[in-house]
Design an enzyme around this catalytic site. Structure first.
Site, PDB file in Angstrom:
ATOM      1  N   LYS A  25      48.865  38.263  31.075  1.00 40.79           N
ATOM      2  CA  LYS A  25      48.744  39.222  29.976  1.00 40.79           C
ATOM      3  C   LYS A  25      50.110  39.425  29.300  1.00 40.79           C
ATOM      4  CE  LYS A  25      47.639  44.038  29.115  1.00 40.79           C
ATOM      5  NZ  LYS A  25      47.038  45.270  29.591  1.00 40.79           N
ATOM      6  N   GLU A  31      56.299  35.547  39.152  1.00 42.04           N
ATOM      7  CA  GLU A  31      55.613  34.516  39.943  1.00 42.04           C
ATOM      8  C   GLU A  31      54.942  33.488  39.038  1.00 42.04           C
ATOM      9  OE1 GLU A  31      55.327  37.786  40.263  1.00 42.04           O
ATOM     10  OE2 GLU A  31      54.985  38.402  42.343  1.00 42.04           O
ATOM     11  N   GLY A  68      44.842  44.408  33.198  1.00 41.32           N
ATOM     12  CA  GLY A  68      44.900  43.142  33.941  1.00 41.32           C
ATOM     13  C   GLY A  68      43.734  42.964  34.894  1.00 41.32           C
ATOM     14  N   ARG A  69      43.441  44.002  35.688  1.00 43.88           N
ATOM     15  CA  ARG A  69      42.392  43.854  36.698  1.00 43.88           C
ATOM     16  C   ARG A  69      40.986  43.983  36.117  1.00 43.88           C
ATOM     17  NH1 ARG A  69      45.687  47.963  37.346  1.00 43.88           N
ATOM     18  NH2 ARG A  69      45.001  50.125  37.207  1.00 43.88           N
ATOM     19  N   GLU A 122      44.516  49.196  43.107  1.00 44.03           N
ATOM     20  CA  GLU A 122      45.502  49.306  42.020  1.00 44.03           C
ATOM     21  C   GLU A 122      45.055  50.392  41.031  1.00 44.03           C
ATOM     22  OE1 GLU A 122      48.045  45.662  40.867  1.00 44.03           O
ATOM     23  OE2 GLU A 122      46.819  45.970  39.102  1.00 44.03           O
ATOM     24  N   HIS A 160      32.031  38.586  64.223  1.00 41.08           N
ATOM     25  CA  HIS A 160      32.682  38.045  65.417  1.00 41.08           C
ATOM     26  C   HIS A 160      34.177  38.334  65.415  1.00 41.08           C
ATOM     27  CE1 HIS A 160      29.049  35.988  66.728  1.00 41.08           C
ATOM     28  NE2 HIS A 160      28.810  35.892  65.429  1.00 41.08           N
ATOM     29  N   LYS A 173      59.076  45.083  41.503  1.00 39.92           N
ATOM     30  CA  LYS A 173      59.550  43.980  40.659  1.00 39.92           C
ATOM     31  C   LYS A 173      61.032  44.162  40.358  1.00 39.92           C
ATOM     32  CE  LYS A 173      55.154  43.331  38.239  1.00 39.92           C
ATOM     33  NZ  LYS A 173      54.440  43.476  36.980  1.00 39.92           N
TER      34      LYS A 173
HETATM   35  O1  F6P Z   1      50.231  43.458  40.011  1.00 36.65           O
HETATM   36  C1  F6P Z   1      50.636  44.105  38.875  1.00 36.65           C
HETATM   37  C2  F6P Z   1      50.104  43.470  37.674  1.00 36.65           C
HETATM   38  O2  F6P Z   1      50.686  44.116  36.613  1.00 36.65           O
HETATM   39  C3  F6P Z   1      48.576  43.514  37.625  1.00 36.65           C
HETATM   40  O3  F6P Z   1      48.085  44.698  37.151  1.00 36.65           O
HETATM   41  C4  F6P Z   1      48.267  42.343  36.771  1.00 36.65           C
HETATM   42  O4  F6P Z   1      46.933  41.989  36.882  1.00 36.65           O
HETATM   43  C5  F6P Z   1      49.234  41.343  37.329  1.00 36.65           C
HETATM   44  O5  F6P Z   1      50.410  42.089  37.592  1.00 36.65           O
HETATM   45  C6  F6P Z   1      49.540  40.160  36.455  1.00 36.65           C
HETATM   46  O6  F6P Z   1      50.085  40.520  35.232  1.00 36.65           O
HETATM   47  P1  F6P Z   1      50.171  39.506  34.041  1.00 36.65           P
HETATM   48  O7  F6P Z   1      48.789  39.102  33.667  1.00 36.65           O
HETATM   49  O8  F6P Z   1      50.850  40.240  32.938  1.00 36.65           O
HETATM   50  O9  F6P Z   1      50.958  38.303  34.482  1.00 36.65           O
END
Ligand code: F6P
Length: 556
Positions: A206, A212, A267-268, A353, A384, A512
């Site tokens: 987003k 990452e 995002g979620r 979240e 199990h 972060k």
């Molecule tokens: O984990 C934090 C977060 O901001 C989530 O809410 C989001 O889904 C994820 O990082 C990834 O963010 P982006 O889509 O901006 O890379």
């Protein structure tokens, strides 16, 4: 005391809790042969059986009373109308618009967003059909055989759970991979299976600033260019999904290959947007639209069904009942479907979240428990592993069981066995086993009185453990869409009752920033001493190992 815990409705529930806490569900079932009919509700092929809960009509009434004083209906209307329900970021949360199959206008700041949404859906259709049919090929004319989604959090979990669950609907010969972890192993092990000429990378972020994702995207790009030897080929193998066009073009992605969405999509909650591109590629746009339709039908149900028959509302209120009155710390989710194995991981982000918050919408600290710890695993594997604790442990763990009535893979007795195990668990959790029953059983098996004395207490099951069962005909895109939307709205309702903002995630941001600082410290040899002693010690350990000799540094 907050307004919530001070309210007459909360106090009435506290009082009711005392009265009901010694009532056993076994007796409630014995007293009322229609308990299942009374405490179940359905939408299309989805049936929610919530009769195995520690509730009576009175409980439901009191829970609904509590909900009414928190104005759930008003908040729901605000969300659907595109108002700024995300109060700390002054934004709407309009995932419902993304799957608004009725196409009724949805206004954000005076603008109907439906034309934009539909334009992106058309672009997704066009692109996915070209890739799937082989009209759009890699730089050397070979067909795309592998899709790699690079993203994390909401830009990974949603499309990942859906692609896994929808495997039976996938195009033969097309594989989808998800790379999220900063650990290079995730990317490296994925790339080992791929040929650059037949691979399409989707960089999903987003913000397009997530460390990452950018790290993995740059490494994937380098792998690609190193093997192919031609920078220009990147344009045919890398696309992006993002709200940040400046950053995608800086990365070198052709604007025509950017699928946009908007800051009013959390995002979620984004799998319904262009973040769903890997889904559209994998199972086709028609099936992706079925997924949207299923979610839309759940939205309509949530918007219009009376609260007492409203599935998300019911699940939300039961969660509050256990969370706030039984002090249950967690909530388990058990999909009895291998295809839904990743559902608990997806729900962890959605729920934790969203509702892992301590400050309410009036900026005050809450004095009650908010979101539970979500966990779980697919049945029967969990049986199990950790079910022992559910049956005889000391902690209350309310749980949802999900199961299709029919298997996508009818094979011998498998589904019958799976199905009976699912029901056996919810039945045992509810019913338990009395002392007299255990005794009869042991005597029947010819146990001696010493054996009975030594083991009988261990063979008694208290029971009275609450579960919901969500059963549906077969796992298909539409049903899956409805189930995922069901959980989204459950989380929303709980957030409203707890008076928290379910649409921000400030806690994640702090980590972060600290990671950035520590990363700087790791770059140079020599010990650090400006953190706490634990963090200093761990940084210095890694430095000691890493800077020992040149060969080790090559490993990074
Ligand atoms: O984990 C934090 C977060 O901001 C989530 O809410 C989001 O889904 C994820 O990082 C990834 O963010 P982006 O889509 O901006 O890379």
């Amino acid at each position: 005391m907050s307004d919530l815990t001070d309210s007459a409705e909360w106090k009435a529930l506290k009082k009711h809790f005392k009265a009901i806490s010694h009532v056993h569900m076994r007796d409630l079932f014995n007293e009322d042969s229609e308990r299942f009919e009374q405490f179940s509700v359905s939408l299309n092929d989805i049936l929610l059986d919530y009769s195995k809960n520690r509730i009576t009509n009175e409980t439901v009434k009191l829970l609904m009373d509590l909900m009414r004083i928190t104005n759930v209906e008003k908040h729901r209307a605000r969300m659907f109308a595109g108002e700024n329900v995300n109060c700390t970021e002054s934004r709407p949360a309009l995932h419902v618009a993304l799957r608004n199959r009725s196409n009724k206008p949805v206004m954000v700041n005076g603008e109907d967003v439906m034309p934009k949404i539909n334009a992106v859906l058309s672009k997704m259709r066009d692109f996915s059909e070209r890739v799937r049919s082989g009209r759009l090929r890699g730089y050397d004319g070979r067909r795309i055989r592998s899709i790699v989604n690079i993203g994390i959090g909401g830009s990974d979990l949603g499309p990942h759970v859906v692609c896994d669950a929808m495997k039976p609907f996938a195009q033969r010969g097309l594989k989808v991979h998800f790379v999220s972890n900063a650990d290079a192993t995730h990317l490296v092990e994925t790339l080992k299976q791929l040929e650059p000429e037949t691979t399409l990378f989707i960089i999903s972020s987003k913000t397009f600033t997530t460390q990452e994702t950018l790290l993995n995207a740059h490494s994937a790009r380098k792998w690609f260019v190193d093997l192919v030897g031609d920078e220009k080929a990147v344009a045919k193998h890398f696309v992006a999904v993002s709200t940040n066009h400046e950053a995608t073009s800086k990365f070198g992605i052709n604007p025509d290959n950017v699928f946009e969405f908007w800051d009013w999509v959390g995002g979620r909650y984004s799998l319904w947007s262009a973040i769903g591109l890997p889904i559209a590629l994998y199972i086709g746009m028609d099936h992706f639209e079925d997924l949207l339709l299923g979610a839309h039908e759940m939205d309509q149900h949530f918007e219009s069904a009376p609260l007492e028959q409203n599935m998300p509302v019911i699940l939300a209120m039961l969660g509050i009942w256990y969370n706030n009155f039984f002090d249950a710390q967690s909530h388990a989710v058990m999909p009895y479907s291998q295809y839904m194995e990743r559902l608990p991981a997806y729900l962890q982000q959605l729920d934790m979240e969203s509702n892992g918050k301590t400050i309410d919408r009036q900026n005050q600290r809450v004095n009650y428990l908010t979101g539970p710890i979500i966990w779980g695993q697919s049945g029967t594997n969990g049986q199990h592993a950790f079910f022992q604790l559910l049956h005889q442990g000391t902690k209350p763990v309310p749980a949802d069981f999900l199961i299709p009535a029919l298997s996508q893979n009818p094979l011998g007795l498998h589904h019958r066995v799976l199905f009976s195990n699912c029901l056996a668990q919810t039945k045992a959790l509810m019913l338990g086993k009395k002392y007299t029953e255990a005794l009869e059983e042991m005597q029947g098996a010819g146990s001696s009185s010493e054996e009975i004395d030594g083991a009988i207490e261990h063979k008694v099951f208290e029971g009275n453990k609450p579960t919901n069962t969500i059963i549906f005909e077969r796992l298909d895109p539409k049903t899956l869409g409805s189930i995922m939307a069901l959980y989204e709205h459950k989380v929303f309702v709980q957030g409203v009752v707890w008076n928290i903002n379910s649409f921000d995630q400030w806690g994640v941001e702090y980590g972060k920033v600290l990671a950035g600082e520590i990363q700087q410290d790791l770059a140079q040899p020599g010990n650090v001493d400006d953190h706490d002693s634990s963090t200093n010690g761990l940084i210095n350990y890694r430095k000691g190992v890493y800077f020992q000799d040149v060969d080790r540094r090559k490993l990074d």
